[in-house]
Design an enzyme around this catalytic site. Structure first.
Site: not given
Ligand code: 3PG
Length: 213
Positions: A42, A46, A70, A130
């Site tokens: 994924e 960002r 995102t 999700k």
């Molecule tokens: C995401 O965007 O799905 C999360 O920021 C990932 O979370 P993690 O860095 O705690 O794995």
């Protein structure tokens, strides 16, 4: 769409990637993930070059399932799909965004954590959500509680997942796969520690196999 869900489920983990320098890192990263038995990603919007990163990863590993994360608006859906993304992930449930993807036949996994989110997702006909941010929103015990009124969903928890709690999540039949950045941290990517990434993926796959057989 169902085949995307099946492929993600069978891999069991989804690396959540923020690539600051796609030209430098996308191909190496894609190979490191595939070598570790995790041919899925994924790639989050960002980072400014997300679409470029998706394109370069798809070119480097054509069999890899690369999605966009995102994703906040329709323009980003279009940008991601043009770059070769196979699925869309959004941090929250935006009804218009979901409908836009559904109209175009694009798999979308929106972030949901509350009964209100789940109810809207049900009305939209979604099947896979999700669950974000997972640990911070109540973790597995909340996921299980939510499955009482909403047994129709499979969820992809993301946020606070690591090698320590991966097995616990995956042991629940509600979980389709776990997302996380623990195997693709900024340090690992920026310093091109591909072998370490591959190793973390292999350890993750081992846990998936131990738990699911
Ligand atoms: C995401 O965007 O799905 C999360 O920021 C990932 O979370 P993690 O860095 O705690 O794995």
């Amino acid at each position: 769409m169902d085949s995307i869900f099946e492929k993600i489920s069978s891999i069991g983990v989804v690396p959540v990637i923020k690539l600051n320098n796609p030209e430098k890192d996308a191909a190496g990263l894609a190979k490191a993930l595939c070598d570790g038995g995790v041919p899925v990603a994924e790639v989050t919007f960002r980072a400014a070059g997300a679409a470029k990163a998706i394109k370069l990863m798809c070119e480097a590993q054509p069999d890899m399932l690369v999605g966009a994360g995102t994703v906040m608006c329709e323009a980003q859906v279009d940008e991601a799909m043009e770059a070769g993304a196979k699925f869309i992930v959004s941090p929250g449930l935006d009804i218009e965004l979901v409908k836009y993807c559904q109209k175009k036949g694009i798999a979308i996994f929106p972030g949901c954590t509350t009964p209100t989110d789940y109810h809207s997702a049900y009305r939209l006909g979604l099947k896979v959500l999700k669950f974000f941010p997972a640990e911070q929103s109540g973790g597995l015990s909340k996921i299980k509680a939510m499955a009482a009124p909403f047994p129709m969903f499979k969820v992809m928890p993301t946020g606070g997942i690591s090698l320590k709690n991966l097995g616990e999540y995956l042991a629940s039949p509600i979980i389709c796969a776990c997302g996380g950045s623990y195997m693709v941290t900024a340090d690992l990517i920026d310093n091109q520690k591909w072998d370490e990434i591959t190793e973390l993926c292999k350890e993750s796959v081992k846990i998936v196999k131990e738990v699911r057989g």
